[in-house]
Design a protein around this motif. Structure first.
Motif, short mmCIF file in Angstrom:
data_model
loop_
_atom_site.label_atom_id
_atom_site.label_comp_id
_atom_site.label_asym_id
_atom_site.label_seq_id
_atom_site.Cartn_x
_atom_site.Cartn_y
_atom_site.Cartn_z
N SER A 1 54.71 40.77 83.79
CA SER A 1 56.01 40.18 83.45
C SER A 1 57.17 41.18 83.53
N LYS B 1 60.26 39.72 85.47
CA LYS B 1 60.93 38.71 84.65
C LYS B 1 61.83 39.39 83.60
N LYS B 2 61.26 40.44 82.99
CA LYS B 2 62.03 41.18 81.98
C LYS B 2 63.24 41.87 82.60
N LYS C 1 66.16 39.71 83.30
CA LYS C 1 66.93 39.30 82.10
C LYS C 1 68.18 40.14 81.95
N ASN D 1 54.00 39.12 89.55
CA ASN D 1 55.26 39.23 88.82
C ASN D 1 56.23 38.13 89.26
N HIS E 1 55.28 34.80 87.81
CA HIS E 1 55.61 34.67 86.39
C HIS E 1 57.11 34.53 86.17
N ALA E 2 57.90 35.15 87.04
CA ALA E 2 59.36 35.15 86.84
C ALA E 2 60.02 33.87 87.37
N ASP F 1 61.22 30.18 88.57
CA ASP F 1 61.22 28.77 88.17
C ASP F 1 60.72 27.91 89.33
#
Ligand SMILES: Nc1ncnc2c1ncn2[C@@H]1O[C@H](COP(=O)(O)OP(=O)(O)OP(=O)(O)O)[C@@H](O)[C@H]1O
Ligand SMILES: [Mg+2]
Length: 249
Positions: free
Chosen positions: A104, A107-108, A111, A134, A137-138, A140
């Protein structure tokens, strides 16, 4: 902020051409858009005349908000910024696999720019790796170009199997047929077969095999900017509208 990945475990299927045109279309629709070129070959940056970054990317890059944000460049188009590829992105997997919560990290990191962008488009390299995990997971939406041939069918099935085995939500996968040649009966048959086998998975818009798309290497601009009224331009616009509708839903 919506994250849309252009991804396939197969090479040369039109991921970059799609990422470039989708990013352009989102920006043109008024969304603040960031195109991240995650492929060390740097093709999507090339199309927007943004040079690959020479600075060394290391394990901290995705942990350091400021460095991440500083690497972002503007483009010639309103609302569109680019995170250029970096040659050391090829070592991503090594860095990522050494980190805690390695799936992740991306994704982090994204942010950090959450309040700056409405849409992030990821242009991904072709493989299933720690980086692609990664991405899964990130994102949509994972937008997958599929050339309608027998081999692509197998690759697409492998991707679905990977999602199932990894407990990833399959409904994030949005496929479309790429480089379609109407004259080839195999293409027509494969499109019919795969659409039936995967109800609702494939966009109705298909991208034709078109010289305008190949010419992007010369014009260094999206087809939607240089030839919006061409067959390829209209096809990308239709694909954009479908993807836009799907991520909104
Ligand atoms: N619909 C199309 N019609 C004709 N040529 C296309 C089409 N889509 C892509 N191409 C051309 O095919 C080549 C591969 O396309 P692209 O770089 O978009 O694929 P990719 O999946 O990103 O490849 P890679 O796996 O190497 O990153 C490029 O030269 C591109 O110009
Ligand atoms: Mg590419």
């Amino acid at each position: 902020m919506q994250i849309i990945a252009c991804y396939s475990n197969k090479g040369g299927v039109g991921k970059t051409a799609t990422a470039v045109n989708l990013a352009y279309a989102f920006a043109a629709s008024g969304r603040r858009t960031l195109l991240c070129d995650l492929d060390p070959q740097g093709a999507s940056g090339f199309y927007f005349r943004v040079k690959p970054s020479k600075k060394l990317i290391d394990a901290q890059f995705f942990e350091d908000d400021q460095r991440f944000a500083k690497a972002i460049r503007g483009s010639d188009y309103d609302n569109l910024d680019i995170l250029p590829a970096n040659i050391s992105f090829r070592d991503f997997d090594v860095f990522l696999s050494r980190m805690k919560n390695s799936q992740s990290r991306l994704k982090k990191a994204l942010k950090a720019v959450k309040s700056d962008y409405d849409v992030v488009v990821l242009d991904c390299p072709p493989n299933i790796s720690m980086l692609s995990e990664n991405v899964f997971h990130a994102a949509d939406a994972v937008v997958v170009p599929v050339i309608p041939t027998t081999l692509s069918q197998r690759t697409f099935d492998q991707l679905l199997e990977f999602f199932q085995a990894s407990d990833l939500p399959e409904n994030r996968i949005h496929a479309f047929f790429s480089m379609v040649q109407g004259i080839k009966s195999l293409h027509g048959e494969t499109i019919a077969g795969m659409t039936e086998a995967h109800p609702g998975r494939f966009a109705q818009a298909t991208i034709p095999f078109a010289s305008e798309i190949e010419r992007m290497g010369l014009t260094r601009a999206p087809v939607l900017a240089t030839a919006p009224g061409s067959r390829a331009g209209k096809a990308y616009q239709a694909l954009f509208e479908e993807i836009e509708g799907r991520v909104k839903a």
